[in-house]
Scaffold this active site. Structure first.
Site, PDB file in Angstrom:
ATOM      1  N   ASP A   1     -10.159   5.263  12.602  1.00 20.13           N
ATOM      2  CA  ASP A   1     -10.142   5.116  11.137  1.00 20.13           C
ATOM      3  C   ASP A   1     -10.468   3.675  10.765  1.00 20.13           C
ATOM      4  O   ASP A   1      -9.673   2.985  10.120  1.00 20.13           O
ATOM      5  CB  ASP A   1      -8.772   5.520  10.590  1.00 20.13           C
ATOM      6  CG  ASP A   1      -8.806   5.817   9.097  1.00 20.13           C
ATOM      7  OD1 ASP A   1      -9.899   6.087   8.574  1.00 20.13           O
ATOM      8  OD2 ASP A   1      -7.746   5.788   8.454  1.00 20.13           O
TER       9      ASP A   1
ATOM     10  N   LYS B   1       6.253  -0.470   7.679  1.00 18.69           N
ATOM     11  CA  LYS B   1       5.665   0.816   7.325  1.00 18.69           C
ATOM     12  C   LYS B   1       6.780   1.854   7.355  1.00 18.69           C
ATOM     13  O   LYS B   1       7.437   2.037   8.392  1.00 18.69           O
ATOM     14  CB  LYS B   1       4.559   1.183   8.316  1.00 18.69           C
ATOM     15  CG  LYS B   1       3.787   2.442   7.958  1.00 18.69           C
ATOM     16  CD  LYS B   1       2.633   2.660   8.943  1.00 18.69           C
ATOM     17  CE  LYS B   1       1.820   3.898   8.587  1.00 18.69           C
ATOM     18  NZ  LYS B   1       0.672   4.091   9.516  1.00 18.69           N
TER      19      LYS B   1
ATOM     20  N   VAL C   1       3.840   0.729   2.666  1.00 21.47           N
ATOM     21  CA  VAL C   1       3.991  -0.517   3.406  1.00 21.47           C
ATOM     22  C   VAL C   1       4.529  -1.603   2.490  1.00 21.47           C
ATOM     23  O   VAL C   1       4.039  -1.775   1.370  1.00 21.47           O
ATOM     24  CB  VAL C   1       2.639  -0.950   4.013  1.00 21.47           C
ATOM     25  CG1 VAL C   1       2.781  -2.271   4.760  1.00 21.47           C
ATOM     26  CG2 VAL C   1       2.104   0.134   4.946  1.00 21.47           C
TER      27      VAL C   1
ATOM     28  N   ALA D   1       0.307   5.363   0.867  1.00 20.85           N
ATOM     29  CA  ALA D   1      -0.546   6.468   1.284  1.00 20.85           C
ATOM     30  C   ALA D   1       0.209   7.782   1.124  1.00 20.85           C
ATOM     31  O   ALA D   1       1.327   7.806   0.604  1.00 20.85           O
ATOM     32  CB  ALA D   1      -0.992   6.262   2.730  1.00 20.85           C
ATOM     33  N   SER D   2      -0.367   8.865   1.601  1.00 22.09           N
ATOM     34  CA  SER D   2       0.239  10.175   1.385  1.00 22.09           C
ATOM     35  C   SER D   2       1.527  10.356   2.170  1.00 22.09           C
ATOM     36  O   SER D   2       2.442  11.051   1.720  1.00 22.09           O
ATOM     37  CB  SER D   2      -0.751  11.281   1.762  1.00 22.09           C
ATOM     38  OG  SER D   2      -1.196  11.109   3.090  1.00 22.09           O
ATOM     39  N   ILE D   3       1.639   9.726   3.346  1.00 23.34           N
ATOM     40  CA  ILE D   3       2.836   9.940   4.160  1.00 23.34           C
ATOM     41  C   ILE D   3       3.732   8.719   4.263  1.00 23.34           C
ATOM     42  O   ILE D   3       4.904   8.842   4.633  1.00 23.34           O
ATOM     43  CB  ILE D   3       2.474  10.408   5.582  1.00 23.34           C
ATOM     44  CG1 ILE D   3       1.769   9.285   6.344  1.00 23.34           C
ATOM     45  CG2 ILE D   3       1.646  11.666   5.565  1.00 23.34           C
ATOM     46  CD1 ILE D   3       1.677   9.540   7.819  1.00 23.34           C
ATOM     47  N   ALA D   4       3.225   7.547   3.955  1.00 25.26           N
ATOM     48  CA  ALA D   4       4.024   6.327   4.154  1.00 25.26           C
ATOM     49  C   ALA D   4       3.618   5.271   3.152  1.00 25.26           C
ATOM     50  O   ALA D   4       2.578   5.373   2.498  1.00 25.26           O
ATOM     51  CB  ALA D   4       3.827   5.801   5.580  1.00 25.26           C
TER      52      ALA D   4
ATOM     53  N   ALA E   1       0.850  -1.191   0.000  1.00 26.55           N
ATOM     54  CA  ALA E   1       0.000   0.000   0.000  1.00 26.55           C
ATOM     55  C   ALA E   1       0.884   1.238   0.000  1.00 26.55           C
ATOM     56  O   ALA E   1       2.005   1.215   0.498  1.00 26.55           O
ATOM     57  CB  ALA E   1      -0.914   0.003   1.219  1.00 26.55           C
TER      58      ALA E   1
END
Length: 561
Positions: free
Chosen positions: A370, A232, A217, A212-215, A210
């Site tokens: 979340d 991560k 995986v 995402a915007s900051i990290a 995956a």
């Protein structure tokens, strides 16, 4: 060259200069309405002239606000200087990038504006607002990068704070972010783990699970124990960009609130500080590790480890930028086909997830904020898996007490009780007509409809006037001619927020403003409502006796884990 700096404030419902500072000028004066303010260089003497119609009380109010502004100016300057020092040279770089982003999106707006000038319908309202319109502001945020994308996600998740048009438009900020090249990820791993990565991991998959915007995986396997893990990794340069951007936003908020003291009632700086703290927590994986371990201790203490789990953290292979965790295998709670093959009663699994999450609201210092389908799984062994504790919430006893009443009133359709709970939870400077408020809430909840789209033999049958979409598919096995039926939930993120937005909208019309924790709680309940519609459509989540929404009297148990 003489210079003049004018500070503006909010006086009697109108913007007006509070005072002026000058150099090399004998007198500088500004006339606004019937107020004239001037600053003389000899002795820095400040005076104000009011019209005869103004009362002494009005003059006292203006003088008081003026004195407050003068007294607060040194603190403002100190904050700006200190924040600038903390930001350093990266602030200038981000400013240049910001200018480029504004020019780019501004060019798009001008091009579309010139095309629409000749259209028969006139200029759309979206174009009339320019870069402040929801569409162009979202595009600008995307060009500005990670901080503003996260800010857009915050806006999308906080309908209690922002207008619904912006909340809906910024749902697009949840789209998948592009992956960082694996070589850059390896560099971070080597730097943070102080050695070659093959001395720790036997294998690291270069293709991310995956991004995402900051990290992002990556799957991996530990050397020695052969345990399957996920790593991560914070994307390179993200923290510097966040610090520079958030400091800039903070300075702007401080200046705006100083120039317009009325905004202090809306807690503009407090909201920005909340955003800043939340984002900076999300890029500190040591804090996320602590959140996970707190949740695992809660499960262990309550005897819930056979029903639910969270990934084990490997602290020896984790840092502020790297988080190595146990890899859990399972499927999202929206994958009904796979869930039915893992457990015989999906409804029981959903009840377990609800009870575990509700229990954590009281027993843990923070709660998982979340629980979308990517973070809440049914594992292969039948347990519920809670993943990704980067976003957590903290709930006050007052909010939870009102929240319990609110949830109970939804289940029993007692709208006067619902209105009273919302009034208790919200902040307002006016008296609220609770009966009228209750009638408006009843109108909202009585208009809820379901949506079913049936897909049989590769054909869709749609009911266009309904919202939640459940796709029921049939497939015929060639060996037995038997028909297998499965269901899949397809719900737009904007649809999920529709009911909540209506509740917030009518509440705000009565002058109510809710704390952010209310928005976080409601968002999670809306996620669970989606799972209920799919896994247990006949179950009332708020009335079912198998689900325990613990009483606020047990709040003394909090902060143990």
């Amino acid at each position: 060259m003489a210079s003049v700096l004018v500070f503006r404030g909010f006086v009697h419902g109108r913007y007006a200069p509070l005072f002026t500072h000058q150099s090399q000028l004998p007198v500088t004066s500004i006339l606004t309405n019937s107020k004239k303010l001037a600053y003389r260089s000899n002795g820095l003497r400040l005076y104000a002239r009011y019209s005869e119609s103004q009362s002494p009380r009005t003059q006292d109010l203006f003088t008081s606000r003026l004195q407050d502004s003068v007294e607060n100016l040194p603190k403002l300057v100190e904050d700006i200087v200190q924040t600038s020092i903390n930001t350093g040279p990266r602030g200038a770089l981000r400013l240049a990038q910001g200018i480029q982003a504004v020019i780019g999106v501004g060019g798009e707006w001008l091009a579309e504006l010139s095309q629409s000038r000749n259209s028969p319908g006139g200029i759309p309202s979206q174009l009339q607002l320019g870069l402040l319109s929801p569409l162009y502001l979202r595009k600008l945020f995307e060009r500005l990068g990670v901080t503003y994308i996260k800010l857009g996600q915050f806006i999308a998740s906080a309908p209690t704070l922002f207008p619904p048009e912006y909340v809906q438009e910024f749902q697009y900020c949840f789209d998948k972010a592009p992956a960082v090249p694996f070589d850059e990820i390896k560099s971070i791993l080597r730097e943070d783990l102080a050695g070659p990565i093959d001395s720790i991991y036997e294998y690291v998959d270069p293709t991310p699970l995956a991004s995402a915007s900051i990290a992002q995986v990556h799957a991996a396997r530990l050397k020695g124990s052969q345990a399957d893990v996920v790593i991560k990794v914070l994307k390179p340069g993200i923290e510097d960009v966040l610090v520079a951007d958030l400091n800039f936003i903070y300075v702007v908020a401080r200046i705006v609130e100083f120039l317009n003291p009325e905004l202090s009632r809306a807690s503009l700086v407090a909201i920005v500080n909340d955003i800043r703290a939340s984002m900076l927590e999300e890029v500190d994986f040591k804090k996320e590790a602590a959140n996970i371990e707190s949740f695992r201790r809660y499960l262990d203490s309550m005897g819930l480890t056979r029903q639910a789990t969270a990934p084990k953290v490997y602290p020896e292979f984790s840092t502020k930028r790297v988080l190595t965790m146990e890899r859990l295998y399972g499927v999202p709670l929206t994958d009904l086909d796979s869930i039915s093959s893992l457990v015989s009663d999906p409804e029981t699994s959903l009840i377990t997830a609800l009870n575990v999450w509700f229990g954590s609201l009281l027993a843990c210092e923070t709660f998982h904020a979340d629980v979308h389908a990517g973070n809440l799984w049914l594992l292969r062994d039948g347990r519920i898996g809670f993943l990704d504790f980067g976003i957590v919430g903290r709930i006050s006893p007052k909010t939870w007490s009102a929240m319990e009443v609110f949830l109970g009133s939804i289940a029993t359709e007692e709208y006067e009780s619902m209105a009273s709970a919302l009034i208790e939870m919200g902040a307002t400077n006016t008296d609220v007509d609770s009966r009228a408020f209750a009638k408006d809430l009843e109108k909202i909840f009585s208009s809820i409809q379901a949506c079913i789209t049936i897909y049989i033999d590769k054909r869709f049958y749609d009911f266009q006037d309904l919202d939640t979409e459940v796709v029921v598919a049939t497939a015929t096995r060639t060996d037995t001619n038997a028909t297998a039926i499965s269901a899949n939930l397809v719900v737009d993120e904007r649809q999920m927020n529709a009911l909540f937005l209506d509740v917030v909208r009518v509440s705000e019309s009565y002058g109510l403003r809710f704390p952010r924790e209310f928005a976080l709680l409601m968002k999670q309940l809306l996620y669970f409502d989606r799972y209920t519609r799919l896994l247990a459509p006949d179950m009332n989540m708020l009335q079912d006796q198998r689900i325990t929404i613990a009483s606020n009297r047990r709040m003394t148990n909090r902060n143990r884990y």
